[in-house]
Enzyme design. Structure first.
Site, PDB file in Angstrom:
ATOM      1  N   LYS A 288       0.901  -1.109   0.129  1.00  0.00           N
ATOM      2  CA  LYS A 288       0.018  -0.150   0.025  1.00  0.00           C
ATOM      3  C   LYS A 288       0.940   1.320  -0.137  1.00  0.00           C
ATOM      4  CE  LYS A 288      -4.143   1.956   2.381  1.00  0.00           C
ATOM      5  NZ  LYS A 288      -5.170   1.932   3.370  1.00  0.00           N
ATOM      6  N   GLU A 377     -18.330  -5.482  11.482  1.00  0.00           N
ATOM      7  CA  GLU A 377     -19.254  -4.564  12.164  1.00  0.00           C
ATOM      8  C   GLU A 377     -20.511  -5.577  12.869  1.00  0.00           C
ATOM      9  OE1 GLU A 377     -17.907  -2.015   8.983  1.00  0.00           O
ATOM     10  OE2 GLU A 377     -18.945  -4.182   9.156  1.00  0.00           O
ATOM     11  N   ARG A 405     -24.672  -1.979   8.639  1.00  0.00           N
ATOM     12  CA  ARG A 405     -24.407  -3.116   8.662  1.00  0.00           C
ATOM     13  C   ARG A 405     -24.894  -4.294   9.768  1.00  0.00           C
ATOM     14  NH1 ARG A 405     -19.061  -4.336   5.331  1.00  0.00           N
ATOM     15  NH2 ARG A 405     -19.494  -3.271   3.547  1.00  0.00           N
TER      16      ARG A 405
END
Length: 641
Positions: A288, A377, A405
């Site tokens: 990344k 979540e 969610r």
């Protein structure tokens, strides 16, 4: 600043132009694409490190596959900057995430190349599988379907639900796992350890290369021989690594891991995989922030750094002339530590947002009492519920839009069982440049209809601290929601003594005449600003900070509707089913008659832009509030010469 693309990139308006180049020229395209992203984001802002990490993959995908006929789904969406630039949006890319500009995420109505809207994570496999099954049904057997899942998105349960189905669906779908060990913060959990095991095993990697080379030399048509080689590879992998058959156990053909920054290897591999039918997974390893040294070194900071000097790496921060108020998230992060030092039952939970929620402070100081559970979540909520059954006081910190969610878990596992989980919903309201997938505007409406829950919103930092303090007191045995916005509050001196707030009690901030303004949460500060302006018109509005939408302060509301026949409600959530609707229901229930105006987020999708631009669009900034009051009180305004 005039930003120009490189020699090759400037010639690419769409993937058809990219395909005109030789494979050898792709190296230069990657360098130019990476540099263009750096140039634009440094000046205009936006997400940064994630898209740099997939430059080679982006180029390879559009070079090999026939997009948009071949369906490409990005997950998570902030990996897709290179994709946008290569698909006709290079010239408008500087408007990325700006008001009326292009979205920071793939968006179906923005481009035919954006096959699926993806602002959150872990949806790509389900979406691509659905596309693949529909194509199979329609007889489009030549159509490819590719899901690129990365930045920690594979940790979510939904991704594994989709893998479980894909393995038996016999659909033509390719899943590319972009393994960079990161979401916004470093990945956590057993899956991270598994992927590390695969990518670092020298014995397995040598075996993989040998078998891959063998497969590459076999004629494509000899499926029996290819299948036998694949079975040999799978069997040997089981000997080398006890965990190497995870994806194959889902019925996937597993390939990799390979270097995600080797453009030649990527294009060759993707070309080979086009000829292999059915569900398959390609595991690539990337860095990344690749190509920008500071981003490679500190990937969390450079996930979305804001404006910066690309040469020195200095991230530009405005130097205030006087002490500034803190971010609400930091008030939460420091306050939970204060409370935990006094109450050993307090624990903290967040799903992959320790930096964004500032639970990182507690994780650093009390690592045994604060937990990042990954992009999960639903698990975060039920985990909190399990802890609550054992007497723990759990602060479950989730962004408002991500909390959607876990709605089922909030209902069944927390509210029905009346467990005192404390939900701190960060980023409530209009969040700004991230746009509609991240606006936290629905939580009031979807939580208000559930029994056994307290729903509150602080107007400032002191109120946030007091609500957190009140929620963890022994006499609270209810699920407790505290919602607060992204960004700065209003109190530079915010470390105030704790005071208990009884649920369902508001504050009268000022008396007035003729009209009452009822606010919930941070927009109360907009109302305060508007009232200062209205006083010059000779108007005297009353201001009530309700603090709770459930339960409502009914005594205060009786006072309001007994004394005022004009009322305005203000909230940073959807008007439909929200705080204003609760006030309207109270009016109807008690047969009050008043002219009521509800200000908040209207019943439409609000796009991206700076928060102040979006507040203005929705009409509940200070100017919008003052305008509404004047409209309602037009016959009482004092005109001065």
């Amino acid at each position: 600043m005039n930003i120009t693309a490189g020699q090759l990139l400037s010639q690419i308006q769409n993937p058809a132009d990219l395909k005109k180049l030789s494979k050898e020229q792709l190296h230069q395209v990657c360098e130019e694409l990476r540099q263009y992203i750096i140039d634009v984001v440094s000046v205009h802002g936006g997400h940064f490190a994630a898209s740099l990490g997939v430059v080679e993959l982006t180029v390879a995908l559009h070079y090999v596959f026939n997009t948009p006929y071949d369906q490409l789904v990005w997950d998570v969406g902030h990996q897709a900057y290179g994709h946008k630039i290569l698909t006709g949006r290079r010239e408008v890319f500087p408007t990325n995430r700006k008001y009326k500009g292009i979205s920071g995420f793939p968006k179906r109505d923005e481009s035919e190349y954006d096959t699926f809207g993806v602002g959150h994570s872990s949806t790509s496999i389900s979406a691509a599988l659905g596309m693949a099954m529909a194509s199979h049904y329609k007889g489009e057997f030549d159509r490819q379907h590719i899901a690129v899942i990365g930045d920690g998105a594979m940790t979510a349960g939904m991704a594994f639900e989709a893998l479980n189905h894909a393995g038996v669906a016999n659909a033509n779908v390719l899943i590319i796992l972009n393994d960079n060990c990161m979401s916004i913060d470093p990945n956590v959990g057993a899956l991270k350890e598994y992927l590390t095991d695969i990518t670092t095993s020298p014995t397995y990697n040598k075996l993989r290369d040998d078998v891959w080379n063998l497969l590459g030399k076999l004629p494509v048509g000899k499926n029996f021989t290819r299948d036998m080689a694949s079975k040999l590879e799978a069997s040997l992998k089981g000997v080398v690594s006890k965990s190497s058959n995870l994806f194959e156990s889902f019925g996937m053909r597993y390939f990799g891991p390979i270097d995600g920054h080797n453009i030649t290897k990527l294009t060759d591999t993707l070309q080979d995989l086009k000829d292999i039918p059915g569900p398959k997974l390609l595991h690539i390893v990337t860095t990344k922030g690749k190509g920008y040294a500071l981003a490679e070194k500190d990937q969390t900071t450079w996930h979305a750094p804001g404006l910066f000097d690309k040469i020195t790496g200095e991230i530009f921060k405005k130097v205030p002339e006087r002490p500034q108020p803190p971010k609400y998230q930091d008030v939460f992060g420091h306050t939970i530590i204060e409370l935990a030092e006094k109450n050993d039952k307090i624990l903290g939970i967040t799903p992959a947002m320790p930096s964004g929620s500032s639970l990182k402070f507690m994780m650093e100081k009390m690592p045994e009492r604060a937990f990042d559970v990954g992009i999960c979540e639903q698990h975060a909520v039920t985990l909190s519920a399990g802890m609550a059954t054992q007497g723990m006081r759990v602060f479950c910190n989730i962004y408002s839009s991500f909390f959607q969610r876990a709605f089922d878990q909030a209902v069944h596992d927390v509210c029905i069982q009346k467990l005192p989980v404390i939900f701190c919903l960060d980023r409530a309201g209009l969040v700004g440049e991230d746009g509609p997938t991240h606006h936290g505007v629905y939580d009031i409406a979807y939580m208000r209809g559930i029994p056994n829950v307290i729903i509150s919103a602080p107007m400032n930092e002191e109120e946030l601290r007091n609500l957190m303090y009140s929620a963890q007191l022994p006499d609270n045995n209810m699920p407790y929601v505290i919602r607060y916005p992204r960004g700065q509050g209003v109190m530079p001196e915010w470390r105030t003594p704790f005071k208990a707030i009884k649920p369902g009690t508001g504050r009268k901030l000022r008396d007035g005449k003729d009209i009452a303004i009822l606010t919930l949460g941070h927009p109360g500060n907009f109302a305060t600003e508007a009232i200062r302006e209205l006083l010059a018109d000779g108007l005297q509005p009353a201001h009530y900070d309700m603090r709770f939408v459930k339960p409502l302060d009914e005594a205060m509301l009786h006072e309001v509707f007994t004394n005022y026949d004009k009322v305005i409600t203000i909230e940073d959530g959807t008007i439909t089913g929200g705080f204003g609707s609760a006030i309207l229901e109270f009016m109807a229930r008690h047969q009050y008659k008043a002219e009521l105006r509800m200000l908040g987020v209207p019943d439409k999708i609000i796009e991206h832009g700076k928060p102040e631009e979006l507040f203005r669009e929705c009409g509940y900034d200070a100017a919008g509030i003052a305008r509404t009051v004047r409209e309602m009180m037009k016959n009482k305004i004092t005109v001065t010469a």
